[in-house]
Write an enzyme that holds these catalytic residues in place. Structure first.
Site, PDB file in Angstrom:
ATOM      1  N   LYS A   1       0.769  -1.141  -0.043  1.00  0.00           N
ATOM      2  CA  LYS A   1       0.079   0.162  -0.111  1.00  0.00           C
ATOM      3  C   LYS A   1       0.827   1.252  -0.091  1.00  0.00           C
ATOM      4  O   LYS A   1       1.988   1.144   0.216  1.00  0.00           O
ATOM      5  CB  LYS A   1      -0.942   0.003   1.306  1.00  0.00           C
ATOM      6  CG  LYS A   1      -1.899  -1.257   1.429  1.00  0.00           C
ATOM      7  CD  LYS A   1      -2.762  -1.547   0.315  1.00  0.00           C
ATOM      8  CE  LYS A   1      -3.236  -2.741   0.634  1.00  0.00           C
ATOM      9  NZ  LYS A   1      -4.409  -3.248  -0.446  1.00  0.00           N
TER      10      LYS A   1
HETATM   11  C1  LIG Z   1      -5.507  -4.460   0.629  1.00  0.00           C
HETATM   12  C2  LIG Z   1      -6.911  -4.302   0.648  1.00  0.00           C
HETATM   13  C3  LIG Z   1      -7.676  -4.602   1.570  1.00  0.00           C
HETATM   14  C4  LIG Z   1      -7.442  -5.436   2.470  1.00  0.00           C
HETATM   15  O1  LIG Z   1      -6.401  -5.225   3.432  1.00  0.00           O
HETATM   16  P1  LIG Z   1      -5.228  -6.047   3.958  1.00  0.00           P
HETATM   17  O2  LIG Z   1      -4.422  -5.545   5.165  1.00  0.00           O
HETATM   18  O3  LIG Z   1      -4.557  -6.961   3.212  1.00  0.00           O
HETATM   19  O4  LIG Z   1      -6.106  -7.112   4.948  1.00  0.00           O
HETATM   20  C5  LIG Z   1      -9.014  -4.196   1.383  1.00  0.00           C
HETATM   21  N1  LIG Z   1      -9.599  -3.678   0.466  1.00  0.00           N
HETATM   22  C6  LIG Z   1      -8.882  -3.188  -0.667  1.00  0.00           C
HETATM   23  C7  LIG Z   1      -9.578  -2.520  -1.503  1.00  0.00           C
HETATM   24  C8  LIG Z   1      -7.491  -3.471  -0.510  1.00  0.00           C
HETATM   25  O5  LIG Z   1      -6.779  -3.065  -1.549  1.00  0.00           O
END
Ligand SMILES: *Cc1c(COP(=O)(O)O)cnc(C)c1O
Length: 368
Positions: free
Chosen positions: A184
């Protein structure tokens, strides 16, 4: 291979982690509190609750708004599976509304179409996803929520620092949810953050992520262990300081890619809506000549770590087809899934990387 995403960890993060390790307090302690306070300030909200990941963050955001069994939640089919799964985790049922052609986000018109069909008033919330780093059309969505009496939850896992008008993602509805996963825009390796301006929701969330306890060993509701640690919070505090510069670099890289790809009329590059500050979590193009899969392979062969987000919409996933009673036809989402490719856009891209990407496209263009 130029990776599609790469965490940028500097000496600040490393030193901060060592300080925590040496402190003797490594689970949730004062660093978590500090991270929550700084993230709340950054996002412009009253409360931020740090959790283990972005999936349990969504689960918490739904739970603290009283979404559960018997309820339905409208959301987008064009997203990561966690969006839909978190709704299922509460016992509620996701209802999919199609997306816009232009920006990959849920369409307010499609949402209203679903709401008009909801004669038993089972739909209690809209969960928007600010996909690829660009916020949804929140004025229209919040107006619908008001008209139909719904909660608005933002899946802002890809939108740390994204803005709609003068407000940041995570402060555009009743609750926001972030992921701090390694790919992210900012990361704590794994991690998540719930945001809200409601004191009551904050209180429920803090209990929910800690086994439903109000005070230690007194449990008043269902709960989970969704806590995070001072180790992750220490990384997060340093990443947060760098987030604006990371995002600025992503925007700069996105402009370079747009200029580079202008030469190809079979490629549609991503746009920025007028009320938005797009933070390009992904730079996602549409390949309009039917050769998406060939292009993907060619780019990968040329050392460009391009990737497809997402090859299937949620209603097309085997598990969802099996679980959901309703059969969906969502033509825009389905077509988009056959056309998209995301290119590397992260802050670590070098001039040499841009050259590699440019040459990879020139090479492929000769074959079309
Ligand atoms: C990454 C992501 C998640 C989940 O996050 P995690 O930390 O991997 O559990 C949820 N929604 C979206 C749109 C994402 O890109």
């Amino acid at each position: 291979m130029i990776p599609i995403s790469k965490p940028i960890i500097g000496k600040e993060e490393k030193e901060a982690v060592l300080t925590v390790l040496d402190s003797g307090i490594i689970a949730a302690g004062k660093k978590v509190k500090e991270f929550e306070a700084e993230f709340a300030k950054f996002t412009g909200v009253k409360h931020a609750i740090a959790v283990s990941n972005g999936t349990c963050s969504l689960h918490t955001a739904l739970f603290m708004n009283n979404i559960g069994k018997g309820n339905r939640v409208i959301t987008t089919p064009f997203t990561f599976i966690a969006t839909g799964n978190s709704v299922l985790h509460t016992g509620a049922e996701p209802v999919f509304a199609d997306i816009n052609e232009e920006d990959f986000n849920i369409s307010p018109e499609a949402i209203e179409k679903e709401l008009k069909k909801d004669i038993f008033r089972k739909i209690k919330a809209i969960m928007v996803v600010h996909l690829f780093g660009q916020a949804c059309d929140m004025d229209k969505i919040n107006a619908l929520a008001k008209k139909y009496g719904l909660i608005v939850i933002e899946d802002a896992a890809q939108a740390h620092g994204a803005k709609y008008k003068d407000k940041k993602a995570g402060n555009l509805g009743d609750a926001g949810s972030f992921s701090m996963y390694a790919t992210k825009n900012m990361t704590t390796a794994e991690g998540g953050m719930v945001t809200t301006n409601s004191d009551k929701a904050d209180e429920i969330a803090r209990s929910f992520i800690n086994h439903g306890s109000e005070k230690i060993y007194f449990h008043t509701r269902i709960g989970y262990n969704y806590r995070t640690t001072d180790i992750e919070a220490a990384i997060g505090l340093e990443q947060l300081k760098k987030l604006d510069s990371f995002n600025a670099k992503r925007r700069e890289n996105a402009e370079k890619l747009k200029t580079m790809l202008k030469a190809y009329d079979w490629i549609k590059t991503p746009g920025e809506n007028k009320d938005n500050f797009h933070i390009y979590h992904q730079f996602t193009i549409k390949v309009k000549n039917g050769k998406r899969d060939e292009l993907l392979k060619s780019l990968n062969d040329s050392g460009v770590g391009a990737k497809i987000f997402y090859p299937l919409s949620l209603h097309q996933q085997p598990f969802y087809k099996e679980t959901l009673k309703r059969k969906y036809s969502l033509p825009v989402s389905e077509k988009t899934a056959t056309e998209v490719i995301s290119l590397p856009v992260g802050p670590s891209l070098t001039d040499a990387d841009f050259k590699t990407i440019e040459e990879a496209f020139i090479k492929f263009a000769k074959t079309v």
